[in-house]
Design an enzyme around this catalytic site. Structure first.
Site, PDB file in Angstrom:
ATOM      1  N   HIS A 169      -8.265   0.461  -0.517  1.00  0.00           N
ATOM      2  CA  HIS A 169      -8.191   1.614  -1.434  1.00  0.00           C
ATOM      3  C   HIS A 169      -9.472   1.807  -2.244  1.00  0.00           C
ATOM      4  O   HIS A 169      -9.627   2.841  -2.909  1.00  0.00           O
ATOM      5  CB  HIS A 169      -7.016   1.461  -2.407  1.00  0.00           C
ATOM      6  CG  HIS A 169      -5.667   1.493  -1.757  1.00  0.00           C
ATOM      7  ND1 HIS A 169      -5.224   2.573  -1.015  1.00  0.00           N
ATOM      8  CD2 HIS A 169      -4.654   0.585  -1.730  1.00  0.00           C
ATOM      9  CE1 HIS A 169      -4.006   2.320  -0.570  1.00  0.00           C
ATOM     10  NE2 HIS A 169      -3.635   1.130  -0.976  1.00  0.00           N
ATOM     11  N   ASP A 205      -2.056  -0.941   7.299  1.00  0.00           N
ATOM     12  CA  ASP A 205      -1.337  -1.143   6.030  1.00  0.00           C
ATOM     13  C   ASP A 205      -0.356   0.015   5.819  1.00  0.00           C
ATOM     14  O   ASP A 205      -0.567   1.118   6.319  1.00  0.00           O
ATOM     15  CB  ASP A 205      -2.367  -1.184   4.890  1.00  0.00           C
ATOM     16  CG  ASP A 205      -1.783  -1.557   3.535  1.00  0.00           C
ATOM     17  OD1 ASP A 205      -1.932  -2.722   3.134  1.00  0.00           O
ATOM     18  OD2 ASP A 205      -1.199  -0.668   2.870  1.00  0.00           O
ATOM     19  N   HIS A 207       0.041   1.727   3.243  1.00  0.00           N
ATOM     20  CA  HIS A 207      -0.575   2.788   2.443  1.00  0.00           C
ATOM     21  C   HIS A 207      -1.849   3.313   3.109  1.00  0.00           C
ATOM     22  O   HIS A 207      -2.606   2.535   3.700  1.00  0.00           O
ATOM     23  CB  HIS A 207      -0.919   2.249   1.049  1.00  0.00           C
ATOM     24  CG  HIS A 207       0.252   1.626   0.335  1.00  0.00           C
ATOM     25  ND1 HIS A 207       0.502   0.273   0.354  1.00  0.00           N
ATOM     26  CD2 HIS A 207       1.241   2.193  -0.380  1.00  0.00           C
ATOM     27  CE1 HIS A 207       1.599   0.018  -0.354  1.00  0.00           C
ATOM     28  NE2 HIS A 207       2.083   1.166  -0.806  1.00  0.00           N
ATOM     29  N   ASP A 294       2.685  -4.800   4.579  1.00  0.00           N
ATOM     30  CA  ASP A 294       3.675  -4.115   3.741  1.00  0.00           C
ATOM     31  C   ASP A 294       4.468  -3.062   4.518  1.00  0.00           C
ATOM     32  O   ASP A 294       5.253  -2.320   3.934  1.00  0.00           O
ATOM     33  CB  ASP A 294       3.047  -3.525   2.470  1.00  0.00           C
ATOM     34  CG  ASP A 294       1.691  -2.893   2.682  1.00  0.00           C
ATOM     35  OD1 ASP A 294       1.298  -2.699   3.857  1.00  0.00           O
ATOM     36  OD2 ASP A 294       1.025  -2.562   1.679  1.00  0.00           O
TER      37      ASP A 294
HETATM   38  N1  Q9C Z   1       5.717  -0.121  -8.274  1.00  0.00           N
HETATM   39  C1  Q9C Z   1      -2.181  -2.180  -1.111  1.00  0.00           C
HETATM   40  O1  Q9C Z   1      -1.229  -2.339  -0.375  1.00  0.00           O
HETATM   41  N2  Q9C Z   1       1.546   1.449  -6.293  1.00  0.00           N
HETATM   42  N3  Q9C Z   1      -2.102  -1.492  -2.252  1.00  0.00           N
HETATM   43  C2  Q9C Z   1       2.631   0.542  -6.365  1.00  0.00           C
HETATM   44  C3  Q9C Z   1       4.857  -0.064  -7.149  1.00  0.00           C
HETATM   45  C4  Q9C Z   1       0.303   0.933  -5.777  1.00  0.00           C
HETATM   46  C5  Q9C Z   1      -0.860  -0.888  -2.662  1.00  0.00           C
HETATM   47  C6  Q9C Z   1       3.767   0.980  -7.213  1.00  0.00           C
HETATM   48  C7  Q9C Z   1       0.375   0.417  -4.375  1.00  0.00           C
HETATM   49  C8  Q9C Z   1      -0.956  -0.120  -3.932  1.00  0.00           C
HETATM   50  C9  Q9C Z   1      -3.490  -2.822  -0.782  1.00  0.00           C
HETATM   51 ZN    ZN Z   2      -0.507  -1.331   1.181  1.00  0.00          ZN
END
Ligand code: Q9C
Ligand code: ZN
Length: 353
Positions: A169, A205, A207, A294
């Site tokens: 990110h 991933d 995301h 994830d």
């Molecule tokens: N309550 C990676 O997987 N938002 N980043 C999460 C959860 C951010 C994920 C909200 C997610 C970032 C590297």
């Molecule tokens: Zn992620």
């Protein structure tokens, strides 16, 4: 497969992240990496050790994908945070004010003297705490990425950069999504600089890999492909749609494959074939895989339903590309299973190679 692990990773340990108006415990915790190390001890894939790269080579590799202004900010961020108020030494730094894009009139060319404003200038969410050891940990991770790229340049079929914080990110001059330095982009650029004319990045991933996409968006020498939760409903929300194809010389060299929340392995696996076809058509000579676990059904912040056994199939399919590959450790927050899922994927790759 050679694994480079980041001995400084645990120096980055956030306490809490902002989520919908309250502070919640961080999902991106040091134990994630410990579970992967433990599983690699049970099922070794090859040599494992810390990266050994020269400081000057590391600085140069990082500076190939991140701006000087951003790197100077990161290097002194913790000291600047504590200088604002000595009591800050006990608190993570999180931003609370951001400039909107310049079309709204806000300026990002003037560097604020106020650290809280500077933190907002260089970040895009309030879920990525910056701590006393974040810079050392992020730098150690970049060293893993560079060492992994160098191993592949030197003839290894694959290498694994086992590090946290994650990276995909992070953009040229911003942090977010738990990421500070874009390890996958650093590896891809290092492969380019060592003579690989075309490098493909295939991000698996949950995301969207917004940082990596942005870093390479106007370039035709690095193809970026990402399979991820549809940003209409999923983080990072403001990038990752299917109509983002690259710009300028990079037009046609970015491919986003968003999938609805709830997608299971059959659909995901078919989408991986689409991604691999794009990598094949591009004609890359090396592959970088930002590897998030994830997509797992048990992940607490994500919405796909892959099972542990599926990761071995993913690894074997990636091996089918027939390319030397660098893997970077990204997301995956079902901590108890992240080691199993990671090694399933890498073992699947290795056994199919
Ligand atoms: N309550 C990676 O997987 N938002 N980043 C999460 C959860 C951010 C994920 C909200 C997610 C970032 C590297
Ligand atoms: Zn992620």
């Amino acid at each position: 497969m050679k694994t480079f692990h980041n001995p400084h990773h645990a120096a980055h340990a956030g306490q809490q992240e902002m989520f919908r108006g309250r502070m919640v415990p961080c999902h991106e915790v040091p134990a994630r990496l410990d579970f992967v190390l433990a599983e690699l001890a049970r099922r070794p894939l090859g040599p494992l050790g810390p990266p050994s790269v020269e400081d000057s080579a590391l600085d140069a590799a990082i500076a190939r994908v991140h701006s000087a202004r951003y790197l100077a900010f990161l290097a002194s961020a913790w000291d600047d945070w504590v200088a604002m108020d000595p009591a800050n030494a006990q608190r993570d730094a999180l931003p609370s004010v951001w400039p909107l894009p310049s079309r709204h009139g806000f300026r990002s060319d003037v560097l604020p003297a106020n650290f809280a404003a500077r933190l907002g200038l260089f970040s895009f969410d309030s879920g990525s705490p910056l701590t006393a050891g974040s810079w050392a940990a992020a730098r150690g991770g970049a060293a893993c990425a560079l060492a992994a790229a160098q191993a592949v340049v030197n003839g290894e079929r694959s290498a694994f950069a086992l590090t946290r914080p994650p990276g995909h990110h992070a953009g040229p001059d911003f942090l977010g999504g738990y990421c500070f330095l874009n390890n996958a982009a650093i590896a891809a650029q290092a492969l380019r600089d060592a003579g690989h004319a075309k490098v493909a990045v295939l991000d698996v991933d949950y995301h969207h890999g917004n940082g990596t996409q942005t870093i390479f968006y106007e370039r035709a020498d690095v193809l970026t492909v990402s399979i991820h939760g549809d940003p209409t409903t999923e983080y990072p929300f403001f990038l990752g749609h299917a109509d983002e194809r690259g710009a300028g010389e990079g037009d046609g060299f970015n491919l986003n494959l968003p999938l609805s929340r709830g997608t299971g392995f059959a659909r995901w696996r078919a989408t991986l074939d689409t991604a691999l076809q794009a990598v094949h058509n591009f004609g890359a000579s090396a592959l970088v895989v930002p590897m998030g676990l994830d997509t797992f059904e048990g992940d607490p912040i994500s919405g796909f339903t892959l099972q542990s056994a599926d990761y071995a199939v993913v690894g074997a399919a990636l091996a089918g590309a027939g390319l030397p590959a660098v893997f970077t450790f990204e997301g995956g927050y079902a901590v108890d299973e992240v080691g199993t899922n990671t090694v399933n994927l890498l073992e699947g790759f290795q056994q199919a190679t």
